[in-house]
Design a protein around this motif. Structure first.
Motif, mmCIF file in Angstrom:
data_model
loop_
_atom_site.group_PDB
_atom_site.id
_atom_site.type_symbol
_atom_site.label_atom_id
_atom_site.label_comp_id
_atom_site.label_asym_id
_atom_site.label_seq_id
_atom_site.Cartn_x
_atom_site.Cartn_y
_atom_site.Cartn_z
ATOM 1 N N ILE A 113 -0.348 91.775 39.384
ATOM 2 C CA ILE A 113 0.008 90.631 38.559
ATOM 3 C C ILE A 113 1.463 90.256 38.800
ATOM 4 O O ILE A 113 2.302 91.097 39.125
ATOM 5 C CB ILE A 113 -0.241 90.891 37.059
ATOM 6 C CG1 ILE A 113 0.651 92.008 36.528
ATOM 7 C CG2 ILE A 113 -1.712 91.188 36.802
ATOM 8 C CD1 ILE A 113 0.592 92.150 35.005
ATOM 9 N N TYR A 114 1.732 88.964 38.653
ATOM 10 C CA TYR A 114 3.082 88.416 38.762
ATOM 11 C C TYR A 114 3.457 87.807 37.419
ATOM 12 O O TYR A 114 2.666 87.041 36.839
ATOM 13 C CB TYR A 114 3.143 87.341 39.849
ATOM 14 C CG TYR A 114 2.788 87.832 41.237
ATOM 15 C CD1 TYR A 114 3.783 88.243 42.122
ATOM 16 C CD2 TYR A 114 1.460 87.865 41.668
ATOM 17 C CE1 TYR A 114 3.462 88.681 43.399
ATOM 18 C CE2 TYR A 114 1.132 88.298 42.942
ATOM 19 C CZ TYR A 114 2.144 88.708 43.801
ATOM 20 O OH TYR A 114 1.814 89.143 45.070
ATOM 21 N N VAL A 115 4.661 88.116 36.950
ATOM 22 C CA VAL A 115 5.085 87.600 35.650
ATOM 23 C C VAL A 115 6.600 87.447 35.636
ATOM 24 O O VAL A 115 7.329 88.280 36.174
ATOM 25 C CB VAL A 115 4.606 88.526 34.498
ATOM 26 C CG1 VAL A 115 5.118 89.950 34.661
ATOM 27 C CG2 VAL A 115 4.988 87.965 33.133
ATOM 28 N N GLY A 116 7.076 86.357 35.036
ATOM 29 C CA GLY A 116 8.508 86.094 34.930
ATOM 30 C C GLY A 116 8.907 85.828 33.495
ATOM 31 O O GLY A 116 8.066 85.626 32.614
ATOM 32 N N VAL B 202 -7.355 87.996 33.449
ATOM 33 C CA VAL B 202 -8.421 88.996 33.289
ATOM 34 C C VAL B 202 -8.813 89.545 34.651
ATOM 35 O O VAL B 202 -8.986 88.791 35.629
ATOM 36 C CB VAL B 202 -9.660 88.383 32.605
ATOM 37 C CG1 VAL B 202 -10.812 89.385 32.554
ATOM 38 C CG2 VAL B 202 -9.318 87.908 31.199
ATOM 39 N N TYR B 203 -8.963 90.856 34.722
ATOM 40 C CA TYR B 203 -9.588 91.506 35.876
ATOM 41 C C TYR B 203 -10.589 92.524 35.351
ATOM 42 O O TYR B 203 -10.225 93.477 34.657
ATOM 43 C CB TYR B 203 -8.551 92.205 36.756
ATOM 44 C CG TYR B 203 -9.170 92.934 37.930
ATOM 45 C CD1 TYR B 203 -9.720 92.231 38.992
ATOM 46 C CD2 TYR B 203 -9.218 94.327 37.962
ATOM 47 C CE1 TYR B 203 -10.305 92.896 40.067
ATOM 48 C CE2 TYR B 203 -9.794 94.999 39.035
ATOM 49 C CZ TYR B 203 -10.338 94.280 40.077
ATOM 50 O OH TYR B 203 -10.926 94.928 41.140
ATOM 51 N N SER C 152 2.411 81.819 32.255
ATOM 52 C CA SER C 152 1.270 82.737 32.230
ATOM 53 C C SER C 152 1.286 83.697 33.414
ATOM 54 O O SER C 152 1.779 83.379 34.497
ATOM 55 C CB SER C 152 -0.050 81.958 32.225
ATOM 56 O OG SER C 152 -0.186 81.250 31.016
ATOM 57 N N ILE C 153 0.741 84.880 33.179
ATOM 58 C CA ILE C 153 0.579 85.885 34.224
ATOM 59 C C ILE C 153 -0.455 85.393 35.225
ATOM 60 O O ILE C 153 -1.496 84.843 34.846
ATOM 61 C CB ILE C 153 0.132 87.217 33.594
ATOM 62 C CG1 ILE C 153 1.271 87.804 32.741
ATOM 63 C CG2 ILE C 153 -0.320 88.214 34.649
ATOM 64 C CD1 ILE C 153 0.847 88.974 31.874
ATOM 65 N N VAL C 154 -0.168 85.582 36.529
ATOM 66 C CA VAL C 154 -1.158 85.277 37.564
ATOM 67 C C VAL C 154 -1.538 86.570 38.267
ATOM 68 O O VAL C 154 -0.742 87.512 38.338
ATOM 69 C CB VAL C 154 -0.653 84.227 38.574
ATOM 70 C CG1 VAL C 154 -0.467 82.888 37.895
ATOM 71 C CG2 VAL C 154 0.639 84.669 39.238
ATOM 72 N N LEU C 155 -2.757 86.605 38.779
ATOM 73 C CA LEU C 155 -3.330 87.840 39.295
ATOM 74 C C LEU C 155 -3.913 87.617 40.679
ATOM 75 O O LEU C 155 -4.516 86.576 40.961
ATOM 76 C CB LEU C 155 -4.404 88.325 38.328
ATOM 77 C CG LEU C 155 -5.033 89.704 38.520
ATOM 78 C CD1 LEU C 155 -5.491 90.258 37.178
ATOM 79 C CD2 LEU C 155 -6.208 89.676 39.475
ATOM 80 N N GLU C 156 -3.750 88.621 41.530
ATOM 81 C CA GLU C 156 -4.371 88.606 42.852
ATOM 82 C C GLU C 156 -4.825 90.024 43.188
ATOM 83 O O GLU C 156 -4.126 90.992 42.869
ATOM 84 C CB GLU C 156 -3.392 88.106 43.909
ATOM 85 C CG GLU C 156 -4.020 87.981 45.292
ATOM 86 C CD GLU C 156 -3.075 87.373 46.309
ATOM 87 O OE1 GLU C 156 -3.536 86.562 47.131
ATOM 88 O OE2 GLU C 156 -1.868 87.706 46.281
ATOM 89 N N VAL C 157 -5.980 90.132 43.824
ATOM 90 C CA VAL C 157 -6.524 91.434 44.209
ATOM 91 C C VAL C 157 -6.185 91.694 45.671
ATOM 92 O O VAL C 157 -6.472 90.866 46.542
ATOM 93 C CB VAL C 157 -8.043 91.488 43.989
ATOM 94 C CG1 VAL C 157 -8.596 92.846 44.400
ATOM 95 C CG2 VAL C 157 -8.379 91.208 42.522
ATOM 96 N N TYR D 102 -8.047 84.648 36.833
ATOM 97 C CA TYR D 102 -6.803 85.039 37.500
ATOM 98 C C TYR D 102 -5.649 84.102 37.167
ATOM 99 O O TYR D 102 -4.504 84.388 37.528
ATOM 100 C CB TYR D 102 -6.997 85.102 39.010
ATOM 101 C CG TYR D 102 -7.933 86.187 39.500
ATOM 102 C CD1 TYR D 102 -8.577 87.052 38.607
ATOM 103 C CD2 TYR D 102 -8.175 86.363 40.851
ATOM 104 C CE1 TYR D 102 -9.438 88.041 39.062
ATOM 105 C CE2 TYR D 102 -9.034 87.358 41.312
ATOM 106 C CZ TYR D 102 -9.667 88.188 40.410
ATOM 107 O OH TYR D 102 -10.521 89.170 40.863
ATOM 108 N N ARG D 103 -5.925 82.967 36.557
ATOM 109 C CA ARG D 103 -4.921 81.950 36.207
ATOM 110 C C ARG D 103 -4.105 81.549 37.439
ATOM 111 O O ARG D 103 -2.934 81.182 37.338
ATOM 112 C CB ARG D 103 -3.975 82.474 35.122
ATOM 113 C CG ARG D 103 -4.644 82.949 33.853
ATOM 114 C CD ARG D 103 -5.235 81.823 33.027
ATOM 115 N NE ARG D 103 -5.730 82.305 31.734
ATOM 116 C CZ ARG D 103 -6.348 81.549 30.839
ATOM 117 N NH1 ARG D 103 -6.568 80.270 31.084
ATOM 118 N NH2 ARG D 103 -6.767 82.064 29.702
#
Length: 526
Positions: free
Chosen positions: A355-358, A306-307, A343-348, A96-97
């Protein structure tokens, strides 16, 4: 008759379990990164996400080159292997970074940051030494079997070798191995010839493999490497890819393992899938090369999230791609306006990955330039919310500094579970950076705290016994800040070096981070 019925029931249960999942036992815990005498039972998820393609993929032209057609490309499991390793083995911890699972622990309300030790790297050429962006170290606590094997096989160990190591790539072109407790060399360094800007990655199978990407081409070959930690030497090198859409062959992205494969995005615009053979050896399985219509090739500097069997990439033209890791084919595409380095971060949430990305302000120019921060549905690429703010690129002599987001955001937990945090540079015409907190549900800015100069280093979190979040972030003027997550109050601000571009790795109340001043530091929060 009763025995026959019992056997039928038992067989039915076995078949049901086989159809639903596979089970395995591990003797390592995940969050603390320490060995555990009790085995941990894990459910291995085998329910794949669909092999589909949304209309947004029509924005792309792409080719998947399969080099090993005899080996199935389907992931053999969907677990996050980094959840059970004894340490932090890749940038921001795992699939999930998010760095959240790997956050630190403190007591009470912290008030200061204290230096424990420093280690000076070699200094070479234009890039000097120490570490740059992203430069996060690996922390590992080796199991006894690995320690014994290293002592038997490795020619590199020093008198200060211990089971707790820091492994970090340097701008001087060497990989260093440090005793976590003392900061003294635990092994001889490995010379890889070219400066390293990204974060090295240790294979979670503990198979003796370390993966290193070059950052700047001072020597050839220029590309990425596999290191055998038992022989203590480079055993695999991938240099120039003549089929790549882009000639720049750096690898700032930190590779990641999913299933039986390792995935490595490149700044040459190619996304590689490898079979892992252990001891640093890699065999390329397939490669994805893509172009966005009407555009030239874009490189990937950020690290992939990755998910399950979906991977999420951001490139330096602002493209966000979801890729089916089984087939290496794009699932969806989203245009996030400008260069994506953080980097993209991920949460379920409720079974759905978000995903969150800037982005930075790099390709844009003029008064209309803006940085964008967006939350996307990871299954279909639709935007939940998007925040934007005027930003700019600034010039100091021949050098330029892009505005917007360079760091990888930090997802809050505990008393900040509804929040996500990141630093942004040169907002609203200002020349420095600001630390922002957002509401995860709505994208509303909850607070903005000015910082000195610009900030590329990623924030890291520490939680106390009340599950209250405190955040440490460095900036490019050598400051370390200690910030209360809930309201943004800066509890501590001190110049501790000359330039923290790199991101820290955290253990308990300690963090290890490199600087552009030629040193690696360990600090603790108290």
């Amino acid at each position: 008759m009763r025995n026959i019925i019992a056997k039928i029931v038992a067989l039915s249960l076995v078949l049901m379990l086989m159809g639903m999942s596979v089970w395995s036992c591990k003797g390592l815990t995940g969050k603390s990164g320490s060995a555990d005498s009790d085995s941990v039972v894990q459910r291995i998820d085998t329910v794949m996400l669909p092999d589909t393609s949304f209309p947004s993929v029509e924005n792309l032209t792409y080719e998947v080159e399969v080099l090993d057609s005899l080996t199935s490309g389907v992931l053999n499991n969907l677990i996050n292997p980094y959840d059970t390793v004894p340490g932090i083995f890749t940038f921001r911890g795992g699939h999930y970074r998010d760095a959240r699972t790997y956050s630190g622990k403190i007591k009470g309300v912290p008030s200061k940051i204290v230096q424990d030790w420093s280690f000076a790297t070699e200094v070479r050429g234009q890039w000097g030494g120490g570490t740059g962006w992203t430069g996060q170290p690996v922390y590992v606590k080796w199991p006894k079997a690995q320690v014994d094997k290293f002592r038997q096989m490795s020619p590199s160990l020093t008198a200060d070798f211990s089971d707790e190591e820091i492994i970090v790539g340097s701008l001087c072109g060497e990989v260093y191995f440090l005793n976590f407790a003392t900061g003294k060399p635990s092994r001889k360094p490995i010379l890889v010839d070219n400066p390293i800007k990204g974060s090295v990655s240790l294979d979670p199978a503990l198979n003796g493999s370390l993966y290193v990407g070059h950052g700047v081409p001072t020597h050839q070959p220029f590309g990425h490497l596999g290191v055998d930690l038992y022989k203590h030497e480079v055993v695999y090198t991938w240099g120039r890819d003549k089929k790549a859409n882009r000639g720049w062959g750096a690898y700032d992205s930190s590779p990641i393992v999913a299933g039986q494969f390792m995935f490595w995005p490149g700044e040459n615009g190619t996304f590689y899938k490898y079979e892992r053979k252990g001891n640093g050896q890699l065999v390329m399985h397939s490669a994805l090369r893509y172009l966005v219509k009407g555009d030239s090739g874009a490189g990937i500097e950020s690290s992939m999230a990755v998910y399950k069997n979906y991977g999420y990439l951001g490139d330096n033209h602002g493209d966000v791609l979801c890729v089916n890791l089984n087939t290496m084919k794009p699932v969806w595409h989203y245009d996030n306006h400008d260069d994506i380095d953080g980097s993209i971060v991920l949460e379920v949430e409720n079974g759905v990955p978000y995903i969150y990305v800037g982005c930075e302000v790099d390709l844009q120019s003029g008064s209309d330039a803006q940085t964008h921060f967006v939350k996307l549905n990871g299954l279909n690429g639709s935007a939940v919310w998007e925040w934007s703010c005027p930003s700019r690129r600034s010039y100091q002599g021949k050098k330029h500094f892009d505005g917007g987001l360079y760091c990888t955001p930090l997802i809050g937990d505990g008393n900040c579970k509804n929040m996500i945090f990141a630093s942004f540079n040169q907002l609203d015409g200002k020349g420095a950076s600001e630390f922002l907190a957002f509401d995860k549900k709505t994208g509303q800015v909850l607070y903005r705290k000015p910082l000195v100069f610009y900030a590329w280093s990623s924030p890291v979190g520490f939680y106390n016994e009340k599950n209250e979040l405190y955040i440490v972030i460095g900036n490019s003027n050598g400051h370390l800040y200690l910030i209360r997550g809930k309201d943004g109050e800066i509890l501590y601000d001190q110049v501790m070096s000359s330039n923290f571009e790199s991101s820290p790795v955290v253990k308990e109340n300690m963090l290890v981070v490199g600087s552009r001043d030629g040193k690696i530091y360990r600090f603790h929060v108290e």
